[in-house]
Design a protein around this motif. Sequence first.
Motif, PDB file in Angstrom:
ATOM      1  N   LEU A 101       1.041  -1.057  -0.413  1.00 57.49           N
ATOM      2  CA  LEU A 101      -0.021   0.076  -0.183  1.00 57.49           C
ATOM      3  C   LEU A 101       0.943   1.089  -0.026  1.00 57.49           C
ATOM      4  CD1 LEU A 101      -2.503  -0.981   2.523  1.00 57.49           C
ATOM      5  CD2 LEU A 101      -2.657  -0.934   0.088  1.00 57.49           C
ATOM      6  N   HIS A 102       0.965   2.464  -0.705  1.00 57.68           N
ATOM      7  CA  HIS A 102       1.032   3.109  -0.664  1.00 57.68           C
ATOM      8  C   HIS A 102       0.079   5.019   0.336  1.00 57.68           C
ATOM      9  CE1 HIS A 102       1.584   7.959  -1.900  1.00 57.68           C
ATOM     10  NE2 HIS A 102       2.611   7.535  -2.113  1.00 57.68           N
ATOM     11  N   SER A 103      -0.920   5.023   0.167  1.00 63.72           N
ATOM     12  CA  SER A 103      -2.025   5.651   1.055  1.00 63.72           C
ATOM     13  C   SER A 103      -3.235   4.869   0.503  1.00 63.72           C
ATOM     14  CB  SER A 103      -1.639   6.881   0.119  1.00 63.72           C
ATOM     15  OG  SER A 103      -1.874   6.672  -1.296  1.00 63.72           O
ATOM     16  N   VAL A 104      -4.051   6.169   1.351  1.00 63.99           N
ATOM     17  CA  VAL A 104      -5.588   6.062   0.870  1.00 63.99           C
ATOM     18  C   VAL A 104      -6.663   7.235   0.995  1.00 63.99           C
ATOM     19  CG1 VAL A 104      -5.813   3.616   2.175  1.00 63.99           C
ATOM     20  CG2 VAL A 104      -5.806   5.706   3.420  1.00 63.99           C
ATOM     21  N   SER A 105      -7.069   7.587   0.658  1.00 61.43           N
ATOM     22  CA  SER A 105      -8.396   9.049   0.264  1.00 61.43           C
ATOM     23  C   SER A 105      -9.189   8.952   0.923  1.00 61.43           C
ATOM     24  CB  SER A 105      -7.994   9.510  -1.311  1.00 61.43           C
ATOM     25  OG  SER A 105      -6.958   9.867  -1.958  1.00 61.43           O
ATOM     26  N   LEU A 106      -8.963  10.114   2.009  1.00 61.27           N
ATOM     27  CA  LEU A 106     -11.207  10.080   3.013  1.00 61.27           C
ATOM     28  C   LEU A 106     -11.058  11.292   3.153  1.00 61.27           C
ATOM     29  CD1 LEU A 106      -9.771   9.142   6.457  1.00 61.27           C
ATOM     30  CD2 LEU A 106     -10.134   7.391   5.310  1.00 61.27           C
ATOM     31  N   SER A 107     -12.746  11.078   1.806  1.00 61.54           N
ATOM     32  CA  SER A 107     -13.555  12.083   1.545  1.00 61.54           C
ATOM     33  C   SER A 107     -13.814  12.632   2.960  1.00 61.54           C
ATOM     34  CB  SER A 107     -13.871  11.740   0.791  1.00 61.54           C
ATOM     35  OG  SER A 107     -13.322  11.545  -1.031  1.00 61.54           O
ATOM     36  N   VAL A 108     -14.379  14.121   2.989  1.00 59.73           N
ATOM     37  CA  VAL A 108     -15.320  14.651   4.211  1.00 59.73           C
ATOM     38  C   VAL A 108     -15.893  15.515   3.959  1.00 59.73           C
ATOM     39  CG1 VAL A 108     -13.387  13.657   5.858  1.00 59.73           C
ATOM     40  CG2 VAL A 108     -12.860  15.673   4.958  1.00 59.73           C
ATOM     41  N   ASP A 109     -16.617  16.142   4.987  1.00 60.37           N
ATOM     42  CA  ASP A 109     -16.687  18.040   4.333  1.00 60.37           C
ATOM     43  C   ASP A 109     -16.099  19.138   5.083  1.00 60.37           C
ATOM     44  OD1 ASP A 109     -19.595  17.151   3.153  1.00 60.37           O
ATOM     45  OD2 ASP A 109     -19.761  16.127   5.382  1.00 60.37           O
ATOM     46  N   ASP A 110     -15.307  18.258   6.069  1.00 60.14           N
ATOM     47  CA  ASP A 110     -14.523  19.183   6.488  1.00 60.14           C
ATOM     48  C   ASP A 110     -13.044  19.369   6.968  1.00 60.14           C
ATOM     49  OD1 ASP A 110     -14.372  21.986   8.192  1.00 60.14           O
ATOM     50  OD2 ASP A 110     -13.698  20.425   9.845  1.00 60.14           O
ATOM     51  N   ALA A 111     -11.801  19.032   7.331  1.00 60.44           N
ATOM     52  CA  ALA A 111     -10.829  18.266   7.576  1.00 60.44           C
ATOM     53  C   ALA A 111     -10.712  18.454   9.194  1.00 60.44           C
ATOM     54  CB  ALA A 111      -9.713  19.362   6.492  1.00 60.44           C
ATOM     55  N   LEU A 115       0.201  10.645  13.387  1.00 60.14           N
ATOM     56  CA  LEU A 115       0.223  11.225  12.005  1.00 60.14           C
ATOM     57  C   LEU A 115       0.851  12.550  12.392  1.00 60.14           C
ATOM     58  CD1 LEU A 115      -1.745   8.521  11.539  1.00 60.14           C
ATOM     59  CD2 LEU A 115      -1.713   9.586   9.478  1.00 60.14           C
ATOM     60  N   SER A 116       1.488  13.566  11.198  1.00 59.60           N
ATOM     61  CA  SER A 116       1.999  14.280  11.034  1.00 59.60           C
ATOM     62  C   SER A 116       0.911  14.553   9.738  1.00 59.60           C
ATOM     63  CB  SER A 116       3.000  14.617  11.030  1.00 59.60           C
ATOM     64  OG  SER A 116       3.896  14.020  10.743  1.00 59.60           O
ATOM     65  N   PHE A 134      -1.246  13.576   5.167  1.00 60.12           N
ATOM     66  CA  PHE A 134      -1.036  12.862   6.542  1.00 60.12           C
ATOM     67  C   PHE A 134      -0.041  12.058   6.606  1.00 60.12           C
ATOM     68  CE2 PHE A 134      -4.746  15.438   7.524  1.00 60.12           C
ATOM     69  CZ  PHE A 134      -4.024  16.405   9.139  1.00 60.12           C
ATOM     70  N   ALA A 135       0.782  11.590   7.685  1.00 59.27           N
ATOM     71  CA  ALA A 135       1.274  10.753   7.767  1.00 59.27           C
ATOM     72  C   ALA A 135       2.511  10.215   8.693  1.00 59.27           C
ATOM     73  CB  ALA A 135       3.226  11.130   6.403  1.00 59.27           C
ATOM     74  N   ALA A 136       2.331   8.263   9.142  1.00 57.51           N
ATOM     75  CA  ALA A 136       2.739   8.014  10.232  1.00 57.51           C
ATOM     76  C   ALA A 136       4.427   8.146  10.018  1.00 57.51           C
ATOM     77  CB  ALA A 136       2.534   6.770  10.395  1.00 57.51           C
ATOM     78  N   GLY A 137       5.292   7.777  11.245  1.00 58.37           N
ATOM     79  CA  GLY A 137       5.869   7.877  11.572  1.00 58.37           C
ATOM     80  C   GLY A 137       7.276   9.333  10.795  1.00 58.37           C
ATOM     81  N   ASP A 138       8.223   8.319  10.199  1.00 54.96           N
ATOM     82  CA  ASP A 138       8.997   9.416   8.922  1.00 54.96           C
ATOM     83  C   ASP A 138       8.722   9.442   8.261  1.00 54.96           C
ATOM     84  OD1 ASP A 138      10.332   9.594  11.098  1.00 54.96           O
ATOM     85  OD2 ASP A 138      11.743   7.685  10.602  1.00 54.96           O
ATOM     86  N   GLY A 139       7.155   9.001   7.049  1.00 59.17           N
ATOM     87  CA  GLY A 139       6.706   9.315   6.265  1.00 59.17           C
ATOM     88  C   GLY A 139       7.315   7.728   5.245  1.00 59.17           C
ATOM     89  N   GLY A 140       6.439   7.961   4.002  1.00 57.49           N
ATOM     90  CA  GLY A 140       7.017   7.122   2.951  1.00 57.49           C
ATOM     91  C   GLY A 140       6.056   6.432   2.515  1.00 57.49           C
ATOM     92  N   PRO A 141       5.789   5.446   1.518  1.00 60.49           N
ATOM     93  CA  PRO A 141       4.892   4.609   0.989  1.00 60.49           C
ATOM     94  C   PRO A 141       4.334   3.795   2.433  1.00 60.49           C
ATOM     95  CG  PRO A 141       6.722   4.482  -0.397  1.00 60.49           C
ATOM     96  CD  PRO A 141       7.259   5.398   0.428  1.00 60.49           C
ATOM     97  N   GLY A 142       2.985   4.160   2.382  1.00 61.05           N
ATOM     98  CA  GLY A 142       2.324   3.061   2.646  1.00 61.05           C
ATOM     99  C   GLY A 142       2.231   3.432   4.407  1.00 61.05           C
ATOM    100  N   THR A 143       2.540   4.837   4.912  1.00 62.10           N
ATOM    101  CA  THR A 143       1.867   5.744   5.760  1.00 62.10           C
ATOM    102  C   THR A 143       1.115   6.796   5.851  1.00 62.10           C
ATOM    103  OG1 THR A 143       3.871   7.312   5.349  1.00 62.10           O
ATOM    104  CG2 THR A 143       4.595   5.165   6.682  1.00 62.10           C
ATOM    105  N   TYR A 144       0.789   7.006   4.276  1.00 64.33           N
ATOM    106  CA  TYR A 144      -0.174   7.647   3.775  1.00 64.33           C
ATOM    107  C   TYR A 144      -1.265   8.428   4.092  1.00 64.33           C
ATOM    108  CZ  TYR A 144       4.920  10.128   2.235  1.00 64.33           C
ATOM    109  OH  TYR A 144       5.434  10.120   1.603  1.00 64.33           O
TER     110      TYR A 144
END
Length: 322
Positions: free
Chosen positions: A155-165, A177-178, A189-199
């Motif tokens: 996995l690289h990432s997922v996208s969440l769709s929301v009304d308000d961030a 996550l940061s 947003f990324a977990a840890g130091d970022g990179g594929p699989g954390t976004y």
Amino acid sequence: MGIATSGLHHVTAIAGNPQRNADFYLRTLGLRMVKTTVNFDDPGTYHLYYGDESGRPGTLMTFFPFHGAPPGKHGNGQATATAFSVPERSMGWWQRHLTAAGVEVGPVQSRDDEETLTFRDPDGLALSLVAHRQPDPRAPWDNGIVPPEHGIRGLHSVSLSVDDADATAGMLTGMGLSLTERQGDRFRFAAGDGGPGTYVDVLVRPGAERGLVAAGTVHHVAWRAPDESTQAAWRSELVESGVSVTSVLDRQYFRSVYFREPGGALLEIATDEPGFTADEPLLELGRALKLPPWLEPSREQIEAALPRLDLPSENNPERPVS
């Protein structure tokens, strides 16, 4: 919260025909079936797990394929896109490969340090391949269909769709996550130091229609916890902060708790342990229907109700044990 996830564990979606689903993810995308089991909450349907050779957390895409399920609807309150990580200089190969398989693909798009190729699976699930300039050290599943130099790393990432961030961002940062990037209405947003699989990308769509979870949509997104004690502490923190969280559920290959983020998407915290070799050897993963102990007494009825599922021989190559 004091607990921080290291990244994505798996993404689970709804599909229709299970054989069509398996053919696409095994032969077109070149993943491995690491577990053939059933939905523990509804054993009348399969739960199919795809990933790398051993099904490591962060490589997993799983499905509940309800034969004849109506199509879902993408919209706010759900994960609306799932991305896989591939190596740099792989996009041309994947464009040709997917097109030859009859998949309609969009143009390669470049954004900062990434190239992205978007397409949909046979049920309409929104997918993409992302080539990131930051090397992905994870090894691909080498099944002889997709050359390993182009193979999916996980996995690289997922996208969440929301009304308000704001509220969703608050929960994600509370999970460790940061915020690493913002482009218009997209927050990464990324977990840890970022990179594929954390976004995770949060897409803000004020007033957009709500999604409907059915075939071709994501059911939930799971985040990693290293062990059960960490998961228990994390669950306690969520409960203390007023979040409605399930009890710990035994999924045989990991333990799970579920809750919703403020935008509406269903999230899970899943343990890295014990893994998919808990009930079958590495070389035989996915070959047989595996049931948890509490469903074994009903095996005959469960097998009779499930449609036949044929796996390609590449899923279980005869490899010497090192």
